[in-house]
Design a protein around this motif. Sequence first.
Motif, mmCIF file in Angstrom:
data_model
loop_
_atom_site.group_PDB
_atom_site.id
_atom_site.type_symbol
_atom_site.label_atom_id
_atom_site.label_comp_id
_atom_site.label_asym_id
_atom_site.label_seq_id
_atom_site.Cartn_x
_atom_site.Cartn_y
_atom_site.Cartn_z
ATOM 1 N N LEU A 1 0.858 -1.182 0.000
ATOM 2 C CA LEU A 1 0.000 0.000 0.000
ATOM 3 C C LEU A 1 0.894 1.233 0.000
ATOM 4 O O LEU A 1 1.669 1.445 0.933
ATOM 5 C CB LEU A 1 -0.916 -0.010 1.230
ATOM 6 N N GLY B 1 -2.160 5.860 -1.702
ATOM 7 C CA GLY B 1 -3.312 4.975 -1.743
ATOM 8 C C GLY B 1 -3.235 3.927 -2.842
ATOM 9 O O GLY B 1 -4.130 3.101 -2.961
ATOM 10 N N THR C 1 2.320 6.144 4.732
ATOM 11 C CA THR C 1 0.894 5.889 4.505
ATOM 12 C C THR C 1 0.100 6.265 5.756
ATOM 13 O O THR C 1 0.427 5.827 6.855
ATOM 14 C CB THR C 1 0.661 4.401 4.177
ATOM 15 N N ASP D 1 -5.881 5.146 5.895
ATOM 16 C CA ASP D 1 -5.924 4.402 4.628
ATOM 17 C C ASP D 1 -5.731 2.913 4.864
ATOM 18 O O ASP D 1 -6.355 2.077 4.206
ATOM 19 C CB ASP D 1 -4.850 4.922 3.669
#
Length: 120
Positions: free
Chosen positions: A47, A51, A89, A93
């Motif tokens: 990931l 995104g 990240t 998310d």
Amino acid sequence: MKQAWLLQPFSHALLATALCAFSLGLLLLPQVRLQRPLAQGVISLHLAADGGLRLWNQPIAAAELRRLLAAPALRSRANRLRIVPDPDTPWGDVRRLLSQLDSLPLHLEIQLPAPTPKAG
């Protein structure tokens, strides 16, 4: 003494073969090492911070991911889906992706990223 002339070409051929085998090993060893988790039943889903998703080092859309992971070959109870988020990240998310994949019959894992060193 008559076979001494054969020793030098034979040793050069043996050295060349050894160098080719060593070079081939240098090329294949990283690939085998990266494929080891899949052989153990671990499907790594990366990931990105923006995104984006990568499966087997290929970009993949979220809709296509659910269809692919629902395939009968991957639904074995021995298989596990490992989510590997990038260090940047957002955690929201990651949680959103986990909630989308929770209905799949695969065991879910999260591999926490190593902290990035701060310059300064």
